[in-house]
Design a protein around this motif. Structure first.
Motif, PDB file in Angstrom:
ATOM      1  N   MET A 184       0.855  -1.185   0.000  1.00 22.91           N
ATOM      2  CA  MET A 184       0.000   0.000   0.000  1.00 22.91           C
ATOM      3  C   MET A 184       0.895   1.241   0.000  1.00 22.91           C
ATOM      4  SD  MET A 184      -2.945  -1.155   2.747  1.00 22.91           S
ATOM      5  CE  MET A 184      -1.849  -0.872   4.126  1.00 22.91           C
ATOM      6  N   TYR A 185       0.448   2.278  -0.689  1.00 22.90           N
ATOM      7  CA  TYR A 185       1.221   3.515  -0.727  1.00 22.90           C
ATOM      8  C   TYR A 185       0.270   4.709  -0.649  1.00 22.90           C
ATOM      9  CZ  TYR A 185      -0.105   3.995  -5.677  1.00 22.90           C
ATOM     10  OH  TYR A 185      -0.810   4.126  -6.851  1.00 22.90           O
ATOM     11  N   ASP A 186       0.840   5.908  -0.431  1.00 25.68           N
ATOM     12  CA  ASP A 186       0.012   7.100  -0.316  1.00 25.68           C
ATOM     13  C   ASP A 186       0.601   8.222  -1.168  1.00 25.68           C
ATOM     14  OD1 ASP A 186       2.215   7.977   1.110  1.00 25.68           O
ATOM     15  OD2 ASP A 186       1.258   7.791   3.075  1.00 25.68           O
ATOM     16  N   ASN A 187       0.208   9.448  -0.869  1.00 27.60           N
ATOM     17  CA  ASN A 187       0.642  10.584  -1.688  1.00 27.60           C
ATOM     18  C   ASN A 187       2.111  10.952  -1.508  1.00 27.60           C
ATOM     19  OD1 ASN A 187      -1.859  11.019  -2.939  1.00 27.60           O
ATOM     20  ND2 ASN A 187      -2.600  12.253  -1.210  1.00 27.60           N
ATOM     21  N   ASN A 188       2.765  10.388  -0.500  1.00 29.39           N
ATOM     22  CA  ASN A 188       4.168  10.730  -0.277  1.00 29.39           C
ATOM     23  C   ASN A 188       5.077  10.167  -1.373  1.00 29.39           C
ATOM     24  OD1 ASN A 188       4.021  12.229   2.195  1.00 29.39           O
ATOM     25  ND2 ASN A 188       3.512  10.315   3.228  1.00 29.39           N
ATOM     26  N   CYS A 189       4.696   9.033  -1.925  1.00 28.85           N
ATOM     27  CA  CYS A 189       5.464   8.402  -3.006  1.00 28.85           C
ATOM     28  C   CYS A 189       4.490   7.714  -3.941  1.00 28.85           C
ATOM     29  CB  CYS A 189       6.446   7.359  -2.463  1.00 28.85           C
ATOM     30  SG  CYS A 189       7.697   7.977  -1.324  1.00 28.85           S
ATOM     31  N   ASP A 190       4.827   7.668  -5.231  1.00 26.72           N
ATOM     32  CA  ASP A 190       3.988   6.882  -6.128  1.00 26.72           C
ATOM     33  C   ASP A 190       4.360   5.407  -5.989  1.00 26.72           C
ATOM     34  OD1 ASP A 190       6.265   6.369  -7.707  1.00 26.72           O
ATOM     35  OD2 ASP A 190       5.826   8.011  -9.079  1.00 26.72           O
ATOM     36  N   ALA A 191       3.685   4.565  -6.736  1.00 27.55           N
ATOM     37  CA  ALA A 191       3.876   3.123  -6.574  1.00 27.55           C
ATOM     38  C   ALA A 191       5.317   2.704  -6.845  1.00 27.55           C
ATOM     39  CB  ALA A 191       2.917   2.372  -7.487  1.00 27.55           C
ATOM     40  N   LYS A 192       5.913   3.221  -7.909  1.00 25.34           N
ATOM     41  CA  LYS A 192       7.282   2.850  -8.265  1.00 25.34           C
ATOM     42  C   LYS A 192       8.272   3.333  -7.222  1.00 25.34           C
ATOM     43  CE  LYS A 192      10.729   3.275 -11.941  1.00 25.34           C
ATOM     44  NZ  LYS A 192      11.045   3.875 -13.268  1.00 25.34           N
ATOM     45  N   GLU A 193       8.112   4.579  -6.774  1.00 22.76           N
ATOM     46  CA  GLU A 193       9.016   5.128  -5.765  1.00 22.76           C
ATOM     47  C   GLU A 193       8.906   4.367  -4.453  1.00 22.76           C
ATOM     48  OE1 GLU A 193       9.156   9.852  -7.041  1.00 22.76           O
ATOM     49  OE2 GLU A 193       7.525   9.102  -5.778  1.00 22.76           O
TER      50      GLU A 193
END
Length: 232
Positions: A184-193
């Motif tokens: 899971m990811y949020d606005n701090n990094c995109d999926a790749k980052e």
């Protein structure tokens, strides 16, 4: 010191319960019985009949190297409610960035020790925490099943460069081994980052993020294998 080195959860087909003997038989055929792996930060969990308030040794727990049934914790509660269709009748292994079974490893002093350990992990130098029990050898790691879901979090600070490199190497190795990697990811990094930086959100949170994270985790495991999900 007490470490948790191997843990599995069983996703029920109906209401059946497996015992330790059945678990061992399933692990003898792990290529067919283990669906994948969930990575968390560190364990804070105790065997049934014991608690995490004091050391297990002081409670009379016998460290015999055998599997034992664990008390349900908040992660187990979430897993039991979120992981269902597509995973039933299978085992999921739970691995941890750090195997130290303690609720308070976030203080800077502990992470500084972890970071120093990892700096000399590949050398012959002694480490503060057991190399084989507290840390994972990413180059020789065994990952059974089709997928790896990273929910290990990012509690370490930016200056813990060795911990960050350790987490990134584990993620990169999962990809190299051909596993379906999800997180899971949020606005701090995109999926790749997020993958490149090992910035993986933990499924459990407090306050306003509690339901957001839990719902995102359920959405991730609504597919088989689990999916990469952005939290709202």
């Amino acid at each position: 010191m007490e470490y948790l080195t191997e843990q599995y959860i069983y996703i029920q087909e109906s209401n059946e319960i497996i015992d330790i003997e059945q678990l061992q038989k399933m692990l003898d055929n792990r290529r067919k019985t283990v669906a994948g792996t969930i990575f968390l930060y560190n364990p804070t969990i105790s065997p049934i009949g014991y608690n995490c308030n004091t050391k297990l040794a002081s409670q009379g727990y016998i460290f015999d190297g055998k599997f034992c049934e664990l008390n349900f914790d908040n992660y187990c509660n979430l897993f039991s409610s979120a992981i269902k269709d597509g995973y039933r009748g299978k085992l999921i292994e739970v691995k941890y960035l750090f195997g130290l079974n303690r609720p308070d490893i976030e203080p800077t002093t502990v992470l500084e020790e972890f970071d120093a350990d990892l700096d000399k992990y590949t050398s012959n130098q002694l480490t503060r925490y057991d190399k084989g029990l507290n840390y994972l050898d990413y180059l020789n790691i065994r990952l059974s099943g089709k997928f790896v879901f990273f929910g290990s979090g990012n509690k370490f600070d930016k200056h813990h460069k060795n911990i960050i490199a350790y987490a990134r190497n584990l993620a990169a190795q999962a990809v190299k081994l051909g596993k379906e990697v999800a997180y899971m990811y949020d606005n701090n990094c995109d999926a790749k980052e997020s993958l490149e930086l090992a910035y993986f959100l933990p499924p459990l949170a407090t306050g306003k993020y509690r339901d957001v994270r839990a719902n995102a985790f359920k959405k991730a495991f609504s597919t088989y294998p689990p999916s990469i999900i952005k939290t709202n």
